[in-house]
Write an enzyme that holds these catalytic residues in place. Sequence first.
Site, mmCIF file in Angstrom:
data_model
loop_
_atom_site.group_PDB
_atom_site.id
_atom_site.type_symbol
_atom_site.label_atom_id
_atom_site.label_comp_id
_atom_site.label_asym_id
_atom_site.label_seq_id
_atom_site.Cartn_x
_atom_site.Cartn_y
_atom_site.Cartn_z
ATOM 1 N N SER A 170 15.877 -9.526 -31.077
ATOM 2 C CA SER A 170 16.808 -8.666 -31.047
ATOM 3 C C SER A 170 17.992 -8.163 -32.420
ATOM 4 O O SER A 170 18.158 -9.899 -32.617
ATOM 5 C CB SER A 170 17.084 -8.486 -29.994
ATOM 6 O OG SER A 170 17.875 -6.951 -30.012
ATOM 7 N N TYR A 183 21.424 -10.847 -22.614
ATOM 8 C CA TYR A 183 20.909 -9.722 -22.868
ATOM 9 C C TYR A 183 20.457 -10.632 -24.910
ATOM 10 O O TYR A 183 19.652 -11.309 -24.916
ATOM 11 C CB TYR A 183 20.114 -8.717 -23.161
ATOM 12 C CG TYR A 183 19.180 -8.035 -24.326
ATOM 13 C CD1 TYR A 183 17.890 -7.997 -23.267
ATOM 14 C CD2 TYR A 183 20.027 -7.475 -25.506
ATOM 15 C CE1 TYR A 183 16.577 -7.432 -24.028
ATOM 16 C CE2 TYR A 183 18.449 -7.270 -26.034
ATOM 17 C CZ TYR A 183 17.383 -7.264 -25.363
ATOM 18 O OH TYR A 183 16.790 -6.576 -26.436
ATOM 19 N N LYS A 187 18.146 -13.500 -26.272
ATOM 20 C CA LYS A 187 17.303 -13.253 -27.418
ATOM 21 C C LYS A 187 17.838 -14.233 -29.244
ATOM 22 O O LYS A 187 17.322 -14.741 -29.562
ATOM 23 C CB LYS A 187 17.774 -11.900 -28.266
ATOM 24 C CG LYS A 187 17.409 -10.505 -27.046
ATOM 25 C CD LYS A 187 15.691 -10.916 -27.660
ATOM 26 C CE LYS A 187 14.993 -9.389 -26.331
ATOM 27 N NZ LYS A 187 13.528 -9.798 -26.278
#
Length: 279
Positions: A170, A183, A187
């Site tokens: 991401s 999160y 990534k």
Amino acid sequence: MLMNSLVKYSKTALNYSGAIRQMAYIPKNRLDGKVAVVTASTDGIGFGIARRLALEGAKVVISSRKQKNVDSALAKLKEEGLTAAGLVCHVSKKEDRIKLFDEAVKAFGGVDILVSNAAANPAVGSVLDADEEAWDKIFDINVKAAYLLAKESLPHIRKRGGGSIVFIASIAGYQPFDLLGAYSVSKTTLLGLTKAASQQLATENINVNCIAPGIVKTKFSAAISASKESEEAALSTIPMKRLGKVEDISGVAAFLVSDDAKYITGETIVAAGGMPSHL
């Protein structure tokens, strides 16, 4: 009446012409003979990647945590005449991961391509506000499962004389989102996994690369486009001034697993409309 018919015909012709132009850039046979396993691939980016690989000639194995999602996605692919199989797979469960590769071998004879797309984000908040349970789940799905899928795919890919592994990271891996703190870190970890794994496999004809999508309009990012205000706030960070489309990512994936990218490994391609992407 004649004029109405001509207008109707013109609109139909324009629509058909537009569809032809949209499809014309897809190389139809670039992935002929390849078998691809794509995780979390019944919706959003994962489904878009599976569909694009199949459109280019690959046989694809799709998966989801729910059987109804698998059935629905398979029906859509087969309606287009694409070759696909699918099954339920919780990527954190070893037995499910093994079944995923076994199904590819059983249905299509082997595995050439792995696209690791599954991700979870059970908590919203800054990175140091994440509780241990949420942190563990995020890293279990986003990092550990991605690592294990790559490891477990290797015997199959080696049997085919080489292939490709693609991790879906991401833009948040480069520029962390404050409300997606843990999160974002997960990534970032995938960027490092890509580099390390690519070095190990560089002499085995196995390419390992990564895609860092920006803000793509999917169910996963639905909160961003839920209101005009939130969407405008997101667009203010994107130089291209539009949210990404699934097709913006699936085309990159198809390129990376094709022979056109044979000399590319260890790289992360950012597809984020110009959003900043430097660590």
